[in-house]
Design an enzyme around this catalytic site. Structure first.
Site, mmCIF file in Angstrom:
data_model
loop_
_atom_site.group_PDB
_atom_site.id
_atom_site.type_symbol
_atom_site.label_atom_id
_atom_site.label_comp_id
_atom_site.label_asym_id
_atom_site.label_seq_id
_atom_site.Cartn_x
_atom_site.Cartn_y
_atom_site.Cartn_z
ATOM 1 N N ALA A 1 -29.523 12.758 -17.676
ATOM 2 C CA ALA A 1 -28.898 11.843 -18.630
ATOM 3 C C ALA A 1 -29.828 11.368 -19.754
ATOM 4 O O ALA A 1 -29.569 11.635 -20.939
ATOM 5 C CB ALA A 1 -28.312 10.650 -17.879
ATOM 6 N N ALA A 2 -30.910 10.691 -19.389
ATOM 7 C CA ALA A 2 -31.763 10.087 -20.417
ATOM 8 C C ALA A 2 -32.504 11.143 -21.225
ATOM 9 O O ALA A 2 -32.488 11.111 -22.463
ATOM 10 C CB ALA A 2 -32.753 9.124 -19.764
ATOM 11 N N SER B 1 -28.225 17.653 -17.675
ATOM 12 C CA SER B 1 -27.104 16.771 -18.016
ATOM 13 C C SER B 1 -25.982 16.800 -16.996
ATOM 14 O O SER B 1 -24.831 17.066 -17.326
ATOM 15 C CB SER B 1 -26.525 17.162 -19.385
ATOM 16 O OG SER B 1 -27.508 17.121 -20.379
ATOM 17 N N CYS C 1 -24.090 10.556 -10.386
ATOM 18 C CA CYS C 1 -23.153 9.611 -9.764
ATOM 19 C C CYS C 1 -21.958 10.331 -9.150
ATOM 20 O O CYS C 1 -21.216 9.772 -8.354
ATOM 21 C CB CYS C 1 -22.628 8.613 -10.782
ATOM 22 S SG CYS C 1 -23.802 8.204 -12.062
ATOM 23 N N TRP D 1 -0.352 -15.537 -16.363
ATOM 24 C CA TRP D 1 -1.760 -15.949 -16.405
ATOM 25 C C TRP D 1 -2.529 -14.823 -15.731
ATOM 26 O O TRP D 1 -2.438 -14.640 -14.513
ATOM 27 C CB TRP D 1 -1.987 -17.245 -15.621
ATOM 28 C CG TRP D 1 -1.555 -18.494 -16.310
ATOM 29 C CD1 TRP D 1 -0.367 -19.142 -16.147
ATOM 30 C CD2 TRP D 1 -2.311 -19.278 -17.258
ATOM 31 N NE1 TRP D 1 -0.332 -20.267 -16.935
ATOM 32 C CE2 TRP D 1 -1.508 -20.383 -17.631
ATOM 33 C CE3 TRP D 1 -3.583 -19.145 -17.827
ATOM 34 C CZ2 TRP D 1 -1.945 -21.350 -18.538
ATOM 35 C CZ3 TRP D 1 -4.004 -20.111 -18.735
ATOM 36 C CH2 TRP D 1 -3.196 -21.192 -19.089
#
Lengths: 458, 458
Positions: B12-13, B40, B44, B437
């Site tokens: 990833a990084a 890549s 997960c 709500w």
């Protein structure tokens, strides 16, 4: 006897105001007038009840008259307030069924009369077989029509949220349904490219969609009952039943007569504490105007969630507390057949009208990691102010678990975030819930690129 | 030859940094070293591949080595960087398979070596049959074990996110699974009352959960393979397979040896542009420390979404642009069997540790209008600072379409909103998506009441 609070209207806004005030100050003498036979019901649920998704009317009722009475509120059902006399500080009322009348004094008044469906001023709109979908009684009447078995063809006038919900409900019941809308795509509060997805979904379940057209007359049969609808383009659409889906306007007649000032939007003018300009007179719900936090314009938005909040705010203030309603940003969501659509902030057209200069960006992604079973397509569109990059509006369309993503964007807009700030947000990621770049973040990236490219060309 | 960028780590990084830098400055000479055989990929997603929810390894790969090569990146697979020489500005590498070695000079270096699973320092942890779940190769090895048919009993050491995901994957495959965790409830980053829901869900699918206990030894058979796990309380749990689910620590050995400074959290110290303190050396992903925006403490959070963002930021900066990574607020989400859980901000324990004084509020509501079919229970818990009412943390637990509601709360925390501001938010409402709500708003109301009641008692 304690201070006397009269509440006109026993649904979301009125009942919330009554409950909060009584809860905060039990010595208050609270009288709530309701023209219908129910209190605190979900008007938004009516289409689902008509279609049979919701089984019974009773399920739509959040708090019955008896529950309100048990909380000490004097509920007067089937009783219509016919006049407000501000000088004498009384309201005059009429028993809708028995015909009896009376007067009731007040120290504080809450005006929560809701809204009435828009009805085009064309021949035949008053005919039998033409219905609004506003109150529980409207819903019951429509259900009775559909249960009678004599309805084959339904024409829905207006393809907004309620119009499409009712169209789908009728379609679920096996009827031939046509929706007529003036715009080129349904639900005009969405940009046309998003509206096109809605049109596809509607047609996909077999509903006829007549666009860029409008109803000019309702034709009736010899019994004075709707028979067909005629449109501006000359279409004649058979219709045993005509449903008004053009939206609503605030029900302000009584307030106007009494001299309670309206705002420029046509809703009752209130401040953030829900006070009208008349001392001791409050208003809340579909009948009031709110401030749009992006356009800074007064707007009337008829939506149960606002009505509940506004009623709560009025009630807290009447009960001696302090609360405010800070305005709206135009968030809305709906399910059209199996398609989910949502919006927040300004649409492109609204942004133009508000004088903003902006860029847009759309991305197509998936609701879960692309490889995860059940992953569904989702499109996120963003409207960002030129140069500043501030997010002005967002729209989401997709299937299962797509549309509620709008909430995160609503909070971004509420906080005046820019798209480059948004793309760094720490949003939740795991493969069953999002791709590693959440569609919201991808859209922000693309919008940021559009803002940057635009600046480069200044 | 252009300026030379060496990237250590192709997931990833690293891959994001390489791609962005090359895209922005095509004349850059970008070399990416990856010890494994893929680039890549979604780490997960590995538990879902092991369980069979995801069909093939290929689906987990977002961008293959060949795709990166087509974009002009020199990808060196199965090549491990063995040393970084900052003075000479070269890295030394070794071919993992062939054993060949070499040196490669750099102008800029991106350190994106990820993380390694935490491994308790107890006897037998190095035995055959003990696996981490960190890389695609780990996943493939685990799958091969499960496919072999010789595994009956699995013990997962640690009941965090990955631990439970793997436990579920093994359970889906029909194995007997036990999870051992030191805490009284699993996933210790949640408050215990939320953790109790997780424990119920885990046990509900037939996974054994051994809590408040820990593994003290792995016993092996005569072939040196795991046979059983012994816990502190004296349990002996049969285990043909032991999986490490204790979380990860930053893989910083190589950086440390080279003299690239770490922060107090044990991750590599970087600024908001992902620069280490060494000129021309960048770092991103699981190996770096980030600023927690609420505690202001440095933290290491190994999560694909951060790794992607940080890699992008490093790549943009290397490519001559300007981008920053502004920190994290601890948002996380997971699906435990059919239960969805999510959190953002600080847990009660983290808030205490950060020195905050706070109140909490929990509400039980429904994901859709209560009367709408498919409506599911949802609990929202909020942690709000005393007096100010600022939202410090939130946790959500529920079924279908519950947990992604955390995103709206993450944006609230990001913007330092107070619970009374939150309860007025314009969130999306329609019966198929929320009660009138929204649970988030009800929780904010209740948290606000708790803040008010607390001030009253000061």
């Amino acid at each position: 006897m304690g201070r006397r609070v009269i509440v006109i209207g026993g649904d979301a806004a009125g009942a919330s105001a009554a409950s909060q005030a009584k809860k905060r100050q039990p010595e208050l003498d609270v009288v709530m007038f309701e023209r219908g036979r129910a209190t605190s019901y979900s008007a938004c649920g009516i289409p689902y009840w008509i279609g049979g998704t919701v089984g019974s009317e009773a399920e739509l009722i959040a708090r019955s008259p008896d529950e309100h009475r048990a909380a000490g509120i004097d509920v007067r059902l089937r009783t219509e307030v016919t006049s407000i006399e501000l000088d004498r500080r009384v309201v005059l009322w009429r028993d809708v069924q028995g015909g009896g009348t009376g007067a009731e004094p007040f120290d504080e008044l809450v005006y929560a009369a809701g809204s009435v469906p828009m009805r085009p001023q064309v021949p035949g709109m008053g005919a039998a077989g033409v219905y609004g979908v506003q109150t529980l009684d409207d819903g019951a009447a429509l259900r009775a029509e559909l249960d009678s078995g004599r309805v084959r063809n339904v024409v829905v006038v207006g393809g907004g949220y309620i119009g499409l919900e009712i169209a789908e409900a009728c379609r679920i019941r096996g009827l031939q349904v046509t929706v007529v809308d003036r715009s080129a795509t349904p639900v005009g509060t969405f940009d046309p490219d998003i509206g096109a997805f809605i049109a596809d979904a509607v047609r996909g379940v077999g509903i006829d969609l007549v666009l860029s057209d409008e109803v000019v007359a309702v034709q009736t049969n010899s019994h004075g009952r709707a028979r067909a609808v005629v449109t501006a383009s000359g279409r004649e659409l058979p219709a045993d039943l005509v449903v008004l889906g053009l939206g609503v306007r605030p029900n302000v007649g009584l307030a106007q007569q009494a001299g309670i000032p309206l705002g420029t939007s046509g809703g009752i003018a209130v401040d953030v504490r829900m006070r009208t300009t008349v001392d001791g007179v409050w208003a809340a719900g579909d009948c009031v105007e709110s401030r749009h936090r992006l356009s800074s314009q007064p707007v009337v938005v008829a939506l149960g969630t606002h009505a509940n909040k506004q009623g709560r705010v009025a009630g807290i203030n009447i009960g001696g507390g302090y609360a405010t309603f800070p305005g709206v940003i135009g968030t809305a969501i709906t399910k059209v057949c199996d398609l989910e659509v949502a919006r927040t902030g300004l649409s492109s057209q609204e942004a133009l009208a508000a004088g903003y200069s902006f860029v847009t960006a759309s991305v197509d992604s998936t609701t879960k990691a692309g490889y995860f079973p059940g992953s569904q397509p989702i499109r996120v569109k963003m409207i960002a102010e030129r140069r500043s990059g501030r997010l002005l509006g967002a729209q989401v369309v997709g299937r299962q678990a797509a549309a509620k993503r709008i909430d995160a964007l609503a909070v971004c807009i509420w906080n005046e975030m820019t798209v480059d700030q948004i793309l760094s947000l720490d949003l939740a990621y795991a493969p069953p819930f999002a791709p590693v770049w959440d569609p919201v973040l991808i859209a922000a990236r693309k919008a940021f690129e559009a803002v940057e490219a635009d600046v480069d060309h200044l």
